[in-house]
Design a protein around this motif. Structure first.
Motif, PDB file in Angstrom:
ATOM      1  N   GLY A 145       0.803  -1.386  -0.015  1.00 35.43           N
ATOM      2  CA  GLY A 145       0.034  -0.107  -0.084  1.00 35.43           C
ATOM      3  C   GLY A 145       0.835   1.273  -0.205  1.00 35.43           C
ATOM      4  N   PHE A 146       0.264   2.370  -0.277  1.00 33.59           N
ATOM      5  CA  PHE A 146       0.661   3.697  -0.377  1.00 33.59           C
ATOM      6  C   PHE A 146      -0.388   4.682   0.408  1.00 33.59           C
ATOM      7  N   GLY A 147       0.584   5.786   1.062  1.00 34.81           N
ATOM      8  CA  GLY A 147       0.007   6.940   1.773  1.00 34.81           C
ATOM      9  C   GLY A 147       0.292   8.039   1.125  1.00 34.81           C
ATOM     10  N   LEU A 148      -0.650   8.670   0.273  1.00 35.46           N
ATOM     11  CA  LEU A 148      -0.448   9.690  -0.620  1.00 35.46           C
ATOM     12  C   LEU A 148      -0.780  11.206   0.173  1.00 35.46           C
ATOM     13  N   PRO A 149       0.304  11.803   0.559  1.00 36.01           N
ATOM     14  CA  PRO A 149      -0.216  13.170   1.290  1.00 36.01           C
ATOM     15  C   PRO A 149      -0.749  14.092   0.292  1.00 36.01           C
ATOM     16  N   LEU A 150      -1.779  14.681   0.976  1.00 37.28           N
ATOM     17  CA  LEU A 150      -2.464  15.880   0.163  1.00 37.28           C
ATOM     18  C   LEU A 150      -1.663  17.402   0.237  1.00 37.28           C
TER      19      LEU A 150
ATOM     20  N   ILE B 178      -4.507  10.289   1.027  1.00 42.12           N
ATOM     21  CA  ILE B 178      -5.235   9.085   0.575  1.00 42.12           C
ATOM     22  C   ILE B 178      -4.367   7.884   0.632  1.00 42.12           C
ATOM     23  N   ASN B 179      -5.045   6.883   1.047  1.00 43.72           N
ATOM     24  CA  ASN B 179      -4.345   5.592   1.193  1.00 43.72           C
ATOM     25  C   ASN B 179      -4.789   4.623   0.380  1.00 43.72           C
ATOM     26  N   ILE B 180      -3.993   3.725  -0.214  1.00 42.48           N
ATOM     27  CA  ILE B 180      -4.183   2.751  -1.443  1.00 42.48           C
ATOM     28  C   ILE B 180      -3.454   1.349  -0.885  1.00 42.48           C
ATOM     29  N   ASN B 181      -4.405   0.491  -1.168  1.00 44.96           N
ATOM     30  CA  ASN B 181      -3.971  -0.851  -0.646  1.00 44.96           C
ATOM     31  C   ASN B 181      -4.243  -2.127  -1.701  1.00 44.96           C
ATOM     32  N   PHE B 182      -3.391  -2.633  -2.027  1.00 47.46           N
ATOM     33  CA  PHE B 182      -3.524  -3.879  -2.877  1.00 47.46           C
ATOM     34  C   PHE B 182      -3.580  -5.005  -2.123  1.00 47.46           C
ATOM     35  N   GLU B 183      -4.291  -5.907  -2.352  1.00 49.65           N
ATOM     36  CA  GLU B 183      -4.354  -7.150  -1.353  1.00 49.65           C
ATOM     37  C   GLU B 183      -4.443  -8.293  -2.375  1.00 49.65           C
ATOM     38  N   TYR B 184      -3.881  -9.495  -2.245  1.00 51.04           N
ATOM     39  CA  TYR B 184      -3.738 -10.694  -3.102  1.00 51.04           C
ATOM     40  C   TYR B 184      -3.889 -11.895  -1.982  1.00 51.04           C
ATOM     41  N   GLY B 185      -4.767 -12.755  -2.094  1.00 49.90           N
ATOM     42  CA  GLY B 185      -4.899 -13.860  -1.045  1.00 49.90           C
ATOM     43  C   GLY B 185      -5.755 -15.010  -1.620  1.00 49.90           C
ATOM     44  N   LYS B 186      -5.544 -15.996  -0.882  1.00 52.27           N
ATOM     45  CA  LYS B 186      -6.315 -17.279  -0.846  1.00 52.27           C
ATOM     46  C   LYS B 186      -7.035 -17.757   0.070  1.00 52.27           C
ATOM     47  N   ARG B 187      -8.430 -18.156   0.173  1.00 46.66           N
ATOM     48  CA  ARG B 187      -9.000 -18.645   1.198  1.00 46.66           C
ATOM     49  C   ARG B 187      -9.740 -20.027   0.737  1.00 46.66           C
TER      50      ARG B 187
ATOM     51  N   TYR C 134      -8.499 -14.262  -4.390  1.00 45.67           N
ATOM     52  CA  TYR C 134      -9.045 -12.921  -4.661  1.00 45.67           C
ATOM     53  C   TYR C 134      -7.960 -11.736  -4.604  1.00 45.67           C
ATOM     54  N   PHE C 135      -8.393 -10.466  -5.284  1.00 40.77           N
ATOM     55  CA  PHE C 135      -7.455  -9.478  -5.543  1.00 40.77           C
ATOM     56  C   PHE C 135      -8.336  -8.409  -5.213  1.00 40.77           C
ATOM     57  N   ASN C 136      -7.946  -7.558  -4.249  1.00 37.14           N
ATOM     58  CA  ASN C 136      -8.941  -6.469  -3.658  1.00 37.14           C
ATOM     59  C   ASN C 136      -7.994  -5.097  -3.738  1.00 37.14           C
ATOM     60  N   ILE C 137      -8.672  -4.063  -4.264  1.00 39.42           N
ATOM     61  CA  ILE C 137      -7.963  -2.840  -4.083  1.00 39.42           C
ATOM     62  C   ILE C 137      -8.990  -1.783  -3.217  1.00 39.42           C
ATOM     63  N   SER C 138      -8.334  -1.343  -2.100  1.00 39.35           N
ATOM     64  CA  SER C 138      -8.948  -0.567  -1.173  1.00 39.35           C
ATOM     65  C   SER C 138      -8.437   0.994  -1.068  1.00 39.35           C
ATOM     66  N   ILE C 139      -9.374   1.864  -1.116  1.00 40.03           N
ATOM     67  CA  ILE C 139      -9.001   3.300  -0.962  1.00 40.03           C
ATOM     68  C   ILE C 139      -9.698   3.992   0.068  1.00 40.03           C
ATOM     69  N   GLY C 140      -8.706   4.675   0.842  1.00 43.81           N
ATOM     70  CA  GLY C 140      -9.256   5.242   2.101  1.00 43.81           C
ATOM     71  C   GLY C 140      -8.864   6.763   2.316  1.00 43.81           C
ATOM     72  N   LEU C 141      -9.704   7.682   2.596  1.00 43.95           N
ATOM     73  CA  LEU C 141      -9.437   9.159   2.739  1.00 43.95           C
ATOM     74  C   LEU C 141      -9.364   9.494   4.215  1.00 43.95           C
ATOM     75  N   SER C 142      -8.278  10.012   4.457  1.00 44.58           N
ATOM     76  CA  SER C 142      -8.219  10.361   6.056  1.00 44.58           C
ATOM     77  C   SER C 142      -8.015  11.813   5.882  1.00 44.58           C
ATOM     78  N   LEU C 143      -8.909  12.699   6.597  1.00 46.20           N
ATOM     79  CA  LEU C 143      -8.848  14.240   6.522  1.00 46.20           C
ATOM     80  C   LEU C 143      -8.689  14.481   7.918  1.00 46.20           C
ATOM     81  N   SER C 144      -7.570  15.138   8.249  1.00 43.02           N
ATOM     82  CA  SER C 144      -7.214  15.708   9.459  1.00 43.02           C
ATOM     83  C   SER C 144      -7.222  17.178   9.641  1.00 43.02           C
TER      84      SER C 144
END
Length: 416
Positions: A363-368, A375-384, A396-406
């Motif tokens: 993942g990456f934390g991209l400062p504004l 903005i935080n971005i996560n790439f996840e690859y896994g097996k269940r 599965y392959f997941n892409i997550s995006i999070g917004l953190s406003l401070s």
């Protein structure tokens, strides 16, 4: 401006979170569904690690970290999930887009408070089978719903090294499952419809500790505990006699109400222990072990008997690296680079086989620019799961995006 964004996103989240279909896994049929919440996006990027304190990011798994906040923080996150299913006889694909959490944290001196909404678990599967016999039988299984959490918590800084915290959650939701079956040689088919309304409370407690080992190097550790709690289920069941129409839809010819008992599902107790080491605002690396007493889990109805539950353990390794936190000339030097690994047995046992889940994250934390937000971005690859005895393996392959406003809120203006 940030407050306007917060209000707009809150309204959007409240309209969509309760109606979303957050999973496509057949394993979500059991218990209270597929546990979807695995932390905020920045935490998931490190495999789900929660040991590190942060002054601008909300930690949604250890309430003690709320005391580390320096700025009022708003967090929202979502995931795009792409899953491939494989069994011994068939395969398939599914895609889902979900909102994962919405939360606000507010520092008040040595105290930090937080509240929000989390879609905690989800049920969402559609399975069709057709037997190859002289008189073929068609079966279709589907389910929707899940459990949501409204939470409020607080953390307090006892000393410069030690924080404590606690939070309370109100759990609520609805679950609907349908089982349809008919023979091609018979005019009508049958469909069983099961409904459950769920509600209950649970608590979380947390400790966090940090101390400098050298001028640059620091030690971090944390403990969380969630005592066992209960969800009360108001259950109902109907049996439909149905007819398939030429349009592909179904028509209910007759409906019968079936008496079923209301039940309780225990939410298992959980312990989590984590430790890490690193240099603040430069790099961190740590690990965490979570012990969950899943053996107390049960299914919604007493006549679901093809699954059992066992105690489970989750292992996490992860960390982050920032090339130069204070760089003014190079944006990429201020990016937070994260990575992590996760392995767990989920607690579900089918055909005497434990269902495991393993994943890797980057993942990456991209400062504004000009703010403490990112903005935080996560790439996840896994097996269940597994294809053993015609069970289902999920890749599965997941892409997550999070917004953190401070930002600093609740400041009295000196000039209008």
């Amino acid at each position: 401006m940030i407050k306007k964004i917060v209000v707009s996103l809150s309204l959007l989240f409240s309209l969509t979170s309760l109606a979303q279909e957050g999973t496509s896994s057949p394993y979500s049929f059991y218990g209270i569904g597929d546990i979807k919440f695995k932390g905020s996006v920045d935490s998931r990027s490190m495999g789900g690690l929660t040991v590190f304190p942060d002054s601008i990011h909300l930690n949604l798994q250890n309430p003690a970290h709320l005391a580390s906040l320096k700025l009022t923080s708003f967090a929202v996150g979502g995931t795009y999930a792409n899953t491939k299913f494989q069994s011994e006889t068939a395969d398939g694909k599914a895609r889902r887009t979900t909102l994962d959490y919405l939360a606000v944290g507010i520092p008040v001196g040595k105290l930090g408070i937080g509240f929000g909404l989390i879609p905690y678990s989800s049920i969402g599967y559609k399975i069709q089978t057709l037997t190859e016999e002289d008189n073929p039988t068609f079966s279709r299984y589907s389910g929707v719903g899940g459990v949501n959490k409204v939470f409020a918590g607080a953390g307090y800084k006892i000393t410069n090294h030690l924080n404590i915290g606690a939070s309370i959650q109100y759990n609520f939701g609805t679950i609907e499952t349908n089982n349809l079956r008919y023979l091609e040689s018979v005019q009508y088919g049958t469909r069983e419809n099961n409904f459950s309304d769920l509600q209950g409370f649970n608590l979380d407690f947390g400790l966090s500790y940090q101390r400098k080992l050298t001028e640059k190097l620091s030690l971090f550790s944390s403990v969380t505990y969630s005592p066992e709690s209960k969800l009360k289920l108001d259950n109902s069941r109907t049996i439909d006699l149905i007819q398939f129409l030429s349009t592909g839809t179904t028509s209910v010819i007759q409906r019968e109400d079936i008496d079923v008992a209301n039940t309780e599902i225990k939410i298992p107790s959980k312990w989590s222990f984590g430790t890490g080491i690193g240099e603040m605002k430069k790099w961190m690396f740590g690990g965490e072990v979570t012990l969950i007493n899943n053996s107390v889990m049960s299914n919604r109805f007493n006549d679901i008997d093809d699954a059992v539950f066992e105690n489970s353990t989750r292992y996490v390794l992860g960390g982050y690296f920032i090339p130069n936190y204070n760089s003014y000339s190079g944006y990429f030097k201020r990016i937070v680079y994260r990575a992590g690994l996760r392995y767990e047995n989920t607690g579900l046992v089918l055909q005497n086989k434990s269902i495991t889940d393993a994943a890797m994250n980057v993942g990456f934390g991209l400062p504004l620019s000009g703010t403490f937000s990112n903005i935080n971005i996560n790439f996840e690859y896994g097996k269940r799961g597994t294809t053993y005895y015609n069970l289902v393996e999920e890749n599965y392959f997941n892409i997550s995006i999070g917004l953190s406003l401070s930002d600093k809120w609740f400041i009295k203006r000196k000039f209008d």
